[in-house]
Scaffold this motif. Structure first.
Motif, PDB file in Angstrom:
ATOM      1  N   ALA A  97       0.996  -1.432   0.332  1.00 47.56           N
ATOM      2  CA  ALA A  97      -0.321   0.292  -0.108  1.00 47.56           C
ATOM      3  C   ALA A  97       0.711   1.090   0.041  1.00 47.56           C
ATOM      4  O   ALA A  97       1.994   1.873   0.594  1.00 47.56           O
ATOM      5  CB  ALA A  97      -0.718  -0.126   1.024  1.00 47.56           C
ATOM      6  N   PRO A  98       0.566   2.627  -0.700  1.00 46.71           N
ATOM      7  CA  PRO A  98       0.850   3.667  -0.232  1.00 46.71           C
ATOM      8  C   PRO A  98       1.334   4.134   1.487  1.00 46.71           C
ATOM      9  O   PRO A  98       1.125   3.578   1.972  1.00 46.71           O
ATOM     10  CB  PRO A  98      -0.216   4.450  -1.043  1.00 46.71           C
ATOM     11  CG  PRO A  98      -1.068   4.008  -1.524  1.00 46.71           C
ATOM     12  CD  PRO A  98      -1.178   3.041  -1.146  1.00 46.71           C
ATOM     13  N   GLU A  99       2.046   4.584   1.338  1.00 48.39           N
ATOM     14  CA  GLU A  99       2.352   4.977   2.280  1.00 48.39           C
ATOM     15  C   GLU A  99       1.661   5.560   3.534  1.00 48.39           C
ATOM     16  O   GLU A  99       1.325   6.268   2.834  1.00 48.39           O
ATOM     17  CB  GLU A  99       4.304   5.995   2.146  1.00 48.39           C
ATOM     18  CG  GLU A  99       4.716   6.312   3.775  1.00 48.39           C
ATOM     19  CD  GLU A  99       5.875   7.175   3.864  1.00 48.39           C
ATOM     20  OE1 GLU A  99       6.410   7.802   4.640  1.00 48.39           O
ATOM     21  OE2 GLU A  99       6.416   7.240   3.071  1.00 48.39           O
ATOM     22  N   GLY A 100       0.670   5.439   4.184  1.00 47.93           N
ATOM     23  CA  GLY A 100       0.225   5.658   5.518  1.00 47.93           C
ATOM     24  C   GLY A 100      -1.424   5.180   5.089  1.00 47.93           C
ATOM     25  O   GLY A 100      -2.045   5.622   6.189  1.00 47.93           O
ATOM     26  N   GLU A 101      -0.937   4.395   3.890  1.00 45.85           N
ATOM     27  CA  GLU A 101      -2.598   3.735   3.730  1.00 45.85           C
ATOM     28  C   GLU A 101      -2.505   2.581   4.911  1.00 45.85           C
ATOM     29  O   GLU A 101      -1.699   1.733   5.596  1.00 45.85           O
ATOM     30  CB  GLU A 101      -2.322   3.807   2.522  1.00 45.85           C
ATOM     31  CG  GLU A 101      -2.940   5.299   2.257  1.00 45.85           C
ATOM     32  CD  GLU A 101      -3.965   5.766   1.858  1.00 45.85           C
ATOM     33  OE1 GLU A 101      -4.704   4.981   2.641  1.00 45.85           O
ATOM     34  OE2 GLU A 101      -4.213   6.760   1.668  1.00 45.85           O
ATOM     35  N   ASP A 102      -4.015   2.246   4.198  1.00 46.24           N
ATOM     36  CA  ASP A 102      -4.177   0.632   4.609  1.00 46.24           C
ATOM     37  C   ASP A 102      -3.616  -0.332   4.173  1.00 46.24           C
ATOM     38  O   ASP A 102      -2.885  -0.502   3.131  1.00 46.24           O
ATOM     39  CB  ASP A 102      -6.271   0.371   5.466  1.00 46.24           C
ATOM     40  CG  ASP A 102      -6.553  -0.866   5.633  1.00 46.24           C
ATOM     41  OD1 ASP A 102      -5.831  -1.844   6.094  1.00 46.24           O
ATOM     42  OD2 ASP A 102      -7.388  -0.520   6.320  1.00 46.24           O
ATOM     43  N   PRO A 103      -2.761  -1.388   4.613  1.00 52.55           N
ATOM     44  CA  PRO A 103      -1.665  -2.139   3.911  1.00 52.55           C
ATOM     45  C   PRO A 103      -3.130  -3.089   3.094  1.00 52.55           C
ATOM     46  O   PRO A 103      -2.413  -3.304   2.379  1.00 52.55           O
ATOM     47  CB  PRO A 103      -1.654  -2.986   5.468  1.00 52.55           C
ATOM     48  CG  PRO A 103      -1.139  -2.393   6.511  1.00 52.55           C
ATOM     49  CD  PRO A 103      -2.913  -1.654   6.335  1.00 52.55           C
ATOM     50  N   VAL A 135      -8.717   4.422  -5.742  1.00 51.65           N
ATOM     51  CA  VAL A 135      -6.862   3.974  -5.903  1.00 51.65           C
ATOM     52  C   VAL A 135      -6.378   5.339  -6.977  1.00 51.65           C
ATOM     53  O   VAL A 135      -5.226   5.722  -7.484  1.00 51.65           O
ATOM     54  CB  VAL A 135      -7.248   2.325  -6.583  1.00 51.65           C
ATOM     55  CG1 VAL A 135      -5.419   2.061  -7.750  1.00 51.65           C
ATOM     56  CG2 VAL A 135      -7.049   1.943  -5.774  1.00 51.65           C
ATOM     57  N   LEU A 136      -7.305   5.275  -7.963  1.00 52.92           N
ATOM     58  CA  LEU A 136      -7.059   6.899  -9.501  1.00 52.92           C
ATOM     59  C   LEU A 136      -6.251   7.765  -7.863  1.00 52.92           C
ATOM     60  O   LEU A 136      -5.461   8.449  -8.729  1.00 52.92           O
ATOM     61  CB  LEU A 136      -7.649   6.528 -10.193  1.00 52.92           C
ATOM     62  CG  LEU A 136      -7.651   5.409 -11.622  1.00 52.92           C
ATOM     63  CD1 LEU A 136      -9.023   5.757 -12.246  1.00 52.92           C
ATOM     64  CD2 LEU A 136      -6.404   4.810 -11.472  1.00 52.92           C
ATOM     65  N   ALA A 137      -7.321   7.674  -7.448  1.00 54.90           N
ATOM     66  CA  ALA A 137      -6.447   9.693  -6.791  1.00 54.90           C
ATOM     67  C   ALA A 137      -6.223   9.388  -5.530  1.00 54.90           C
ATOM     68  O   ALA A 137      -5.989   9.989  -5.230  1.00 54.90           O
ATOM     69  CB  ALA A 137      -8.684   9.868  -5.917  1.00 54.90           C
ATOM     70  N   ALA A 138      -5.659   8.462  -5.547  1.00 55.85           N
ATOM     71  CA  ALA A 138      -3.903   8.041  -4.400  1.00 55.85           C
ATOM     72  C   ALA A 138      -3.287   8.949  -4.516  1.00 55.85           C
ATOM     73  O   ALA A 138      -2.675   8.977  -5.757  1.00 55.85           O
ATOM     74  CB  ALA A 138      -4.355   7.178  -4.156  1.00 55.85           C
ATOM     75  N   PRO A 139      -3.285  10.788  -3.703  1.00 53.83           N
ATOM     76  CA  PRO A 139      -1.685  11.167  -4.017  1.00 53.83           C
ATOM     77  C   PRO A 139      -0.480  10.406  -4.785  1.00 53.83           C
ATOM     78  O   PRO A 139       0.420  10.786  -5.260  1.00 53.83           O
ATOM     79  CB  PRO A 139      -1.891  12.308  -3.182  1.00 53.83           C
ATOM     80  CG  PRO A 139      -2.675  11.780  -2.155  1.00 53.83           C
ATOM     81  CD  PRO A 139      -3.167  10.588  -2.303  1.00 53.83           C
ATOM     82  N   ARG A 140       0.141   9.877  -4.112  1.00 53.08           N
ATOM     83  CA  ARG A 140       0.843   9.044  -4.069  1.00 53.08           C
ATOM     84  C   ARG A 140       0.748   7.485  -3.513  1.00 53.08           C
ATOM     85  O   ARG A 140      -0.260   6.649  -3.403  1.00 53.08           O
ATOM     86  CB  ARG A 140       1.910   8.670  -3.120  1.00 53.08           C
ATOM     87  CG  ARG A 140       2.754   9.873  -2.885  1.00 53.08           C
ATOM     88  CD  ARG A 140       3.759  10.279  -1.675  1.00 53.08           C
ATOM     89  NE  ARG A 140       3.443  10.441  -0.435  1.00 53.08           N
ATOM     90  CZ  ARG A 140       4.329  10.623   0.779  1.00 53.08           C
ATOM     91  NH1 ARG A 140       5.543  10.120   0.421  1.00 53.08           N
ATOM     92  NH2 ARG A 140       3.577  10.305   1.605  1.00 53.08           N
TER      93      ARG A 140
END
Length: 242
Positions: A176-182, A200-205
């Motif tokens: 997962a992106p850093e700081g997100e739920d695994p 998923v598409l809207a995740a900044p990282r």
């Protein structure tokens, strides 16, 4: 992404008009388009993509854990395979068209059709296709592997097919992106496709995905489908973190 995916689909369908009369089921050209499109999706999304090991070249099938709709891209981007999917997917808007165009094998969970499906599997495998299916029978949160159902493995024990083919287990690992739920990339249970896609598409990282190829298993080395399924399950589970 839409331009790349549906542009590739259009090119594939045009090329298939020539490929099909000349080669039938063989498909020597169009899978290259599928691989290129799926590989291009990851840099477009910002997801890092890595492959460990190598796909087999021998006659056989591929089994993998099932986490998300992203598996379609993850597993197509690094090998020439044909997915085995439930029949309902053929009717899904957009996705159904893509599945049919790429040579997906659709099956019904009906015991009365087991013999016909087994014959279809054998035909495609003997034609040199690497069929890929998810023995868990459903998707998960990506942090675990459910027990492999041995039903579809029975197709590999017919008419001497077990003497010539192998099954290659593959583990798909999402980080997962850093700081997100695994479980960020997991798509399971009663989750709707649209909201998960947008999330998923809207995740900044973004995070990363790794596809791990395990050594192929010789079907003839196992007494039956249950033993073969258990061996594949152990390899797939063993590559998951933790």
């Amino acid at each position: 992404m839409a331009v790349v995916i549906y542009g590739g689909l259009t090119l594939m369908l045009l090329l298939r008009l020539v490929e099909r009369p000349l080669h039938g089921h063989a498909r020597p050209w169009t899978p290259k388009i599928t691989r290129a499109v799926c590989r291009a999706v990851f840099p477009l999304m910002g997801i890092r993509y890595r492959v460990k090991g190598a796909p087999m070249t021998e006659i056989g099938a591929v089994v993998a854990n099932h986490v998300s709709w992203l598996d379609i891209f993850s597993l197509n981007a690094c090998q020439k395979v044909y997915f085995v999917s439930k029949a309902e997917v053929a009717r899904w808007p957009g996705i159904g068209m893509l599945a049919r165009a790429t040579g997906t094998v659709f099956i019904r969970r009906d015991p009365r059709e087991a013999k016909a499906q087994q014959a279809l599997f054998e035909e495609r495998i003997r034609a040199g296709h690497h069929l890929l299916f998810f023995p868990e029978g459903t998707s998960t949160d990506g942090r675990r592997v459910l027990p492999f159902k041995p039903t579809l493995f029975q197709a590999f024990y017919s008419d001497g097919l077990d003497k010539v083919m192998r099954v290659q287990p593959v583990t798909v690992v999402y980080t997962a992106p850093e700081g997100e739920d695994p479980r960020f990339y997991g798509w399971w249970g009663d989750m709707s496709f649209g909201p998960h896609l947008l999330k998923v598409l809207a995740a900044p990282r973004q995070g990363r995905v790794e596809v791990v190829f395990h050594p192929p298993l010789e079907v003839a080395a196992f007494a039956g489908r249950k033993e073969l399924a258990a061996a594949g399950e152990a390899l797939v589970r063993g590559a998951l973190p933790g």
